[in-house]
Every structure is written in structure tokens, then in C-alpha cells.
Scaffold this motif. Structure first.
Motif, short mmCIF file in Angstrom:
data_model
loop_
_atom_site.label_atom_id
_atom_site.label_comp_id
_atom_site.label_asym_id
_atom_site.label_seq_id
_atom_site.Cartn_x
_atom_site.Cartn_y
_atom_site.Cartn_z
N VAL A 1 -8.40 -5.23 3.03
CA VAL A 1 -9.67 -5.74 3.10
C VAL A 1 -10.77 -4.65 4.65
O VAL A 1 -10.00 -4.82 5.10
CB VAL A 1 -9.40 -7.09 3.44
CG1 VAL A 1 -11.17 -7.78 4.40
CG2 VAL A 1 -8.30 -7.56 2.16
N PRO A 2 -11.07 -4.44 4.06
CA PRO A 2 -12.62 -4.22 5.30
C PRO A 2 -12.40 -4.26 6.69
O PRO A 2 -13.04 -6.15 6.62
CB PRO A 2 -13.67 -3.93 4.36
CG PRO A 2 -14.03 -4.33 2.98
CD PRO A 2 -12.86 -5.19 2.99
N GLN A 3 -12.58 -4.03 7.76
CA GLN A 3 -11.94 -4.34 8.82
C GLN A 3 -13.46 -5.51 8.96
O GLN A 3 -12.95 -7.04 10.16
CB GLN A 3 -11.70 -3.81 9.43
CG GLN A 3 -11.49 -5.01 11.45
CD GLN A 3 -10.72 -3.78 12.27
OE1 GLN A 3 -10.13 -3.04 11.99
NE2 GLN A 3 -11.15 -3.82 13.70
N VAL B 1 -13.42 -9.38 8.26
CA VAL B 1 -13.01 -10.21 9.10
C VAL B 1 -13.33 -10.99 10.43
O VAL B 1 -13.75 -10.16 10.94
CB VAL B 1 -11.26 -9.85 8.83
CG1 VAL B 1 -10.11 -10.69 9.31
CG2 VAL B 1 -11.17 -8.51 7.47
N ARG B 2 -13.04 -12.09 10.14
CA ARG B 2 -12.49 -13.15 11.14
C ARG B 2 -11.13 -13.78 11.55
O ARG B 2 -10.82 -13.96 10.52
CB ARG B 2 -13.97 -14.71 11.20
CG ARG B 2 -15.37 -13.81 10.59
CD ARG B 2 -15.95 -14.97 10.32
NE ARG B 2 -15.48 -16.24 11.03
CZ ARG B 2 -17.45 -16.66 11.13
NH1 ARG B 2 -18.12 -16.41 10.99
NH2 ARG B 2 -17.01 -18.28 11.52
N VAL B 3 -11.02 -14.05 13.10
CA VAL B 3 -10.13 -14.81 13.53
C VAL B 3 -9.82 -15.54 14.36
O VAL B 3 -10.67 -15.31 15.23
CB VAL B 3 -8.86 -13.53 13.97
CG1 VAL B 3 -7.56 -13.43 14.63
CG2 VAL B 3 -7.96 -12.70 12.52
N HIS B 4 -9.65 -16.41 13.80
CA HIS B 4 -9.49 -17.92 14.85
C HIS B 4 -8.35 -18.29 15.29
O HIS B 4 -7.36 -18.48 15.11
CB HIS B 4 -9.81 -19.28 14.33
CG HIS B 4 -9.65 -20.46 15.09
ND1 HIS B 4 -9.24 -21.25 14.82
CD2 HIS B 4 -10.69 -20.35 16.24
CE1 HIS B 4 -9.74 -22.46 15.96
NE2 HIS B 4 -10.12 -21.76 16.61
N ILE B 5 -8.02 -17.99 17.09
CA ILE B 5 -7.02 -18.22 17.54
C ILE B 5 -7.42 -19.46 18.46
O ILE B 5 -8.87 -20.04 19.19
CB ILE B 5 -6.43 -17.10 18.85
CG1 ILE B 5 -5.21 -17.56 19.11
CG2 ILE B 5 -7.95 -16.77 19.42
CD1 ILE B 5 -4.82 -15.89 20.01
N LYS C 1 -4.99 -7.04 18.66
CA LYS C 1 -5.00 -5.92 17.62
C LYS C 1 -4.55 -6.08 16.52
O LYS C 1 -4.12 -5.57 15.32
CB LYS C 1 -3.57 -5.81 18.11
CG LYS C 1 -2.84 -5.05 18.98
CD LYS C 1 -1.16 -5.16 18.77
CE LYS C 1 -0.85 -4.68 20.43
NZ LYS C 1 1.14 -4.47 20.81
N ALA C 2 -5.59 -7.55 15.95
CA ALA C 2 -5.00 -8.12 14.69
C ALA C 2 -6.62 -7.47 13.98
O ALA C 2 -7.13 -6.80 14.90
CB ALA C 2 -6.09 -9.95 14.70
N LYS C 3 -6.34 -6.95 13.42
CA LYS C 3 -7.50 -6.16 11.33
C LYS C 3 -8.51 -7.14 11.78
O LYS C 3 -9.31 -7.96 10.87
CB LYS C 3 -6.79 -5.78 10.45
CG LYS C 3 -7.86 -4.61 9.91
CD LYS C 3 -6.98 -4.56 8.48
CE LYS C 3 -7.87 -3.70 8.22
NZ LYS C 3 -8.03 -2.96 6.60
N LEU D 1 -0.45 -10.11 9.37
CA LEU D 1 -1.47 -10.56 8.75
C LEU D 1 -2.13 -9.39 9.07
O LEU D 1 -2.63 -9.09 7.58
CB LEU D 1 -1.77 -11.22 9.99
CG LEU D 1 -3.05 -11.17 9.76
CD1 LEU D 1 -3.78 -12.11 8.22
CD2 LEU D 1 -4.17 -12.47 10.85
N ASN D 2 -1.22 -8.54 9.79
CA ASN D 2 -2.35 -6.63 8.91
C ASN D 2 -2.49 -5.73 8.04
O ASN D 2 -2.67 -5.59 6.98
CB ASN D 2 -2.07 -6.34 10.53
CG ASN D 2 -3.51 -6.14 11.61
OD1 ASN D 2 -3.97 -7.20 11.12
ND2 ASN D 2 -2.48 -5.71 12.64
N HIS D 3 -1.13 -6.16 7.42
CA HIS D 3 -0.28 -5.59 6.50
C HIS D 3 -0.71 -6.42 4.96
O HIS D 3 -0.86 -5.48 4.04
CB HIS D 3 1.38 -6.28 6.24
CG HIS D 3 2.35 -5.82 5.05
ND1 HIS D 3 2.20 -4.83 4.49
CD2 HIS D 3 2.45 -6.97 3.88
CE1 HIS D 3 2.90 -4.46 2.97
NE2 HIS D 3 2.61 -5.83 3.01
N ALA D 4 -1.11 -7.74 5.09
CA ALA D 4 -1.46 -8.41 4.00
C ALA D 4 -3.04 -8.05 3.71
O ALA D 4 -3.74 -7.99 3.62
CB ALA D 4 -1.64 -10.03 3.99
#
Length: 377
Positions: A235-237, A240-244, A268-270, A228-231
Motif C-alpha cells: 500500500v502506498p504510504q 495511509v492514515r493512522v489514528h491513535i 514508525k507507522a507506514k 501493521l507495516n507488514h500488512a
């Protein structure tokens, strides 16, 4: 006083008009493309307006045009064909009578989950651009300044659209990361926040990787975050939103991996914004993980706890919402907390445990509770 901004996970109930069009496309039936596009534009505008009315500050398009939050990629990328066998979560297998009842009551959504059988490549961003245009038009009409758009993470694609082409999981994740990169960059370049849906970091433990130990699974989850971080390299951090999550279904959830174990990987997610479940009764107590590991939460992160549930038709009291929010405000400060939902209200087109009108009532109580929490902050 700091106001707790209000958002949600993304998907919202779709009208029957939308569902009919989506399933006509899903089944390969003839339909008028111009009518399809007009329907999506009209319904996104209505969805944004209802979010504004409910008091939502950061809105989405409700994932209106998508069959589901992960499998929509089969329509926009090459390399997917056929279907795959269904694998019920381990907790439902423990209670076969309940699993059968869900199936008999229509509690299991039916849609194609093709396998990856060839090289994954984008078909272009035309469909995405339509979604972006519809959302931005809806925001302008409703007077909303901030919006986000969902996109599938490489890991969740690998969970639902499993690999039969690449030599191993790592190669498949790398290919997905490269393929999805342009989608992610297109969304943020349009001035929207990007939300990556990552139930693979929790749900997949008891759905796909039941043969592994927790430690072995965590190594897989770490590989998913690295992809994910590679992709997200360009993209500016802060966009970005991450949902778990552990799966947006009412069930025992007694096989869920603990938040304490996935917490380090989530950090660790960007992503600046971290969305996670706290209303799910199996995880409501885990706000203490964030309290006890405050030092491990980077200072640039914003916590977006799910303070209303998305699997039942209870409408939470605003004071309960406020209570849940102020717990997190006390940990990282009210300026680093947003009010969110556990999951989406329309994870799959045409399927949702919560009545559409009640879904918006839940968003309204979310907003009311956020206002109360502001007064208590």
C-alpha cells in the motif's frame, strides 16, 4: 494562503433505521438483505452530504454498516466465536462509583466481542466492496473529490477480539496482518485513502496491559506497528492514515500513557497522515511534544490533530479551533497540518455521547476554525 483541509476520524452517528438493521444482524434475526443494502446506501449518501454541508473536505462513509470500528471483523473473517469478558479501563476502575453510573446510565455499549478460536481468514471482500461503492456514490452525488475508509488494525483487533487459538500474541498479530492485507489493498485500489484505527498503541496500555511497565508495553506496541507495516507492504504510504487515541470516553484518563512515550512508535507507522487527540483535557498540553521533537517528525508526515472533542456536547468556538491548528502549523508548516477530531462520533452503532445534530455542528465549527487558522497562517 494555505488552507487547512478538514477531515475527521471516521465514524458518525447512525440513523435509527441503520441501527435496527445492524442489531438485527448482530442478534441473528431474520432481515431482508436487499432492504439492508438499500438502507446502507441511502444513509451513506445522506452522511456524505451532511459532511459536505459542514465543510468537511476529506469525508468517510461514517462507518455506517459496521457495528463498531474493530469488532466488525467478526462478520467478515472466519475464526471468531463466542464472547469475552469485559475489562474496564484502569482509570474507570479507580472510580467505581463513576463506572457504576456509566453502566446504569447506558454509558457502556453492549455488543459481542468474540474470541479468536480458529484460523483467521477472509470471507471475501463483498461487504467491503458494498461500503466502497456506497461511499463513492455518495461522494459523486455530493461533489466531493476525496474520501477515506476506516479499517481495523491488527493490533486493535487483538485488543478487542482476544486470542485463544494462536500460540502467542506475535503469531496472532502475524495471522491478522496477513488476513487484513487484502482489505487494506482493496480500499486504496478503489481510489480511497485508508485509515487504520490504532487505539491499541495507547488505550490498550491502561485497558489490557496494566500488569506491564511502560517500557514493557512499548515493546508490545512496537510489535503491533511492525505487524501493521507488514500488512501495508503493498500500500502506498501517501494513501495511509493512522489514528491513535486513549479511548473515546468521558472519564478521568489519569492512567493514560504519555504521548511523549508513544511518539517514537507512532512515527514508525507506514502512514503519511497521523491523527491523534489534542482536545482531550488530559492530552491538550501535549502539542509541546511535537514542538520539542520537531526533528524526529519525518518530513513526509502530515499531522492531523484532534481540535474538537468527541465526548461532550460543547461546540468549540472557531477561534479555539484556529488556535489549536496554528500551534501545529507553526511546528511543521500549515501545508502539513489537517484539521481533525479527537475520535469518532459513532464509535459503536447506536451509542454516542454527542447528540447527532451537535456532532455535525462540531464538524461545522471545525471547518470555520480551519478557515480562521488559514487566515492566521
Amino acid at each position: 494562503m494555505t488552507k487547512f483541509a478538514v477531515t475527521h476520524v471516521g465514524s458518525l452517528p447512525r440513523s435509527q433505521e441503520v441501527v435496527d438493521f445492524i442489531f438485527a444482524r448482530e442478534r441473528g434475526e431474520d432481515y431482508d438483505g436487499a432492504d439492508f443494502d438499500a438502507c446502507m446506501a441511502r444513509n451513506v449518501a445522506a452522511t456524505v452530504a451532511r459532511q459536505k454541508e459542514a465543510g468537511v473536505d476529506v469525508v468517510s462513509d461514517g462507518e455506517t454498516s459496521k457495528i463498531s470500528y474493530a469488532t466488525y471483523v467478526k462478520d467478515r473473517y472466519t475464526g471468531f466465536s463466542g464472547d469475552s469478558p469485559r475489562n474496564a479501563p484502569a482509570d474507570l476502575k479507580m472510580f467505581p462509583g463513576f463506572l457504576e453510573r456509566l453502566a446504569n446510565d447506558g454509558g457502556t455499549p453492549k455488543y459481542a466481542r468474540p474470541m479468536c478460536t480458529g484460523e483467521v481468514r477472509s470471507k471475501g471482500q463483498g461487504e467491503l466492496q458494498k461500503d466502497i461503492d456506497n461511499l463513492k456514490a455518495g461522494m459523486a452525488a455530493a461533489g466531493v473529490e476525496r474520501g477515506f475508509m476506516n479499517a481495523a488494525s491488527p493490533g486493535v483487533i487483538s485488543l478487542f477480539l482476544q486470542n485463544q487459538h494462536y500460540p502467542d500474541r506475535e503469531a496472532y498479530l502475524a495471522a491478522l496482518a496477513d488476513a487484513m492485507r487484502d482489505e487494506y489493498e482493496t480500499i486504496t485500489s478503489a481510489g480511497l485513502d485508508l485509515q487504520l484505527d490504532c487505539p491499541d498503541l495507547a488505550l490498550s496500555r491502561h485497558m489490557l496491559f496494566t500488569d506491564l511497565s511502560d517500557d514493557e508495553f512499548l515493546k508490545v506496541a512496537e510489535m503491533h506497528v511492525e505487524a501493521l507495516n507488514h500488512a501495508l507492504a503493498n500500500v502506498p504510504q501517501d494513501r495511509v492514515r493512522v489514528h491513535i487515541c486513549w479511548g473515546n470516553y468521558e472519564g478521568p484518563h489519569c492512567c493514560d500513557i504519555d504521548m511523549a512515550k508513544v511518539f517514537p512508535i507512532l512515527m514508525k507507522a507506514k502512514a503519511r497522515y497521523l491523527l491523534f487527540e489534542t482536545s482531550n483535557p488530559r492530552h491538550a498540553h501535549e502539542w509541546t511534544v511535537f514542538r520539542d521533537r520537531r526533528a524526529d517528525i519525518p518530513d513526509d508526515r502530515v499531522l492531523v490533530p484532534g481540535v474538537v472533542d468527541t465526548t461532550t456536547n460543547f461546540v468549540e468556538h472557531p477561534e479555539l479551533v484556529a488556535e489549536r491548528l496554528t500551534r501545529f502549523g507553526g511546528i511543521v508548516g500549515a501545508d502539513r497540518v489537517m484539521a481533525g477530531t479527537d475520535c469518532g462520533f459513532g464509535t459503536f452503532a447506536g451509542f454516542g455521547a454527542v447528540d447527532p445534530d451537535i456532532a455535525y455542528a462540531k464538524l461545522a465549527t471545525l471547518s470555520e476554525g480551519a478557515a480562521l487558522a488559514r487566515d492566521c497562517a
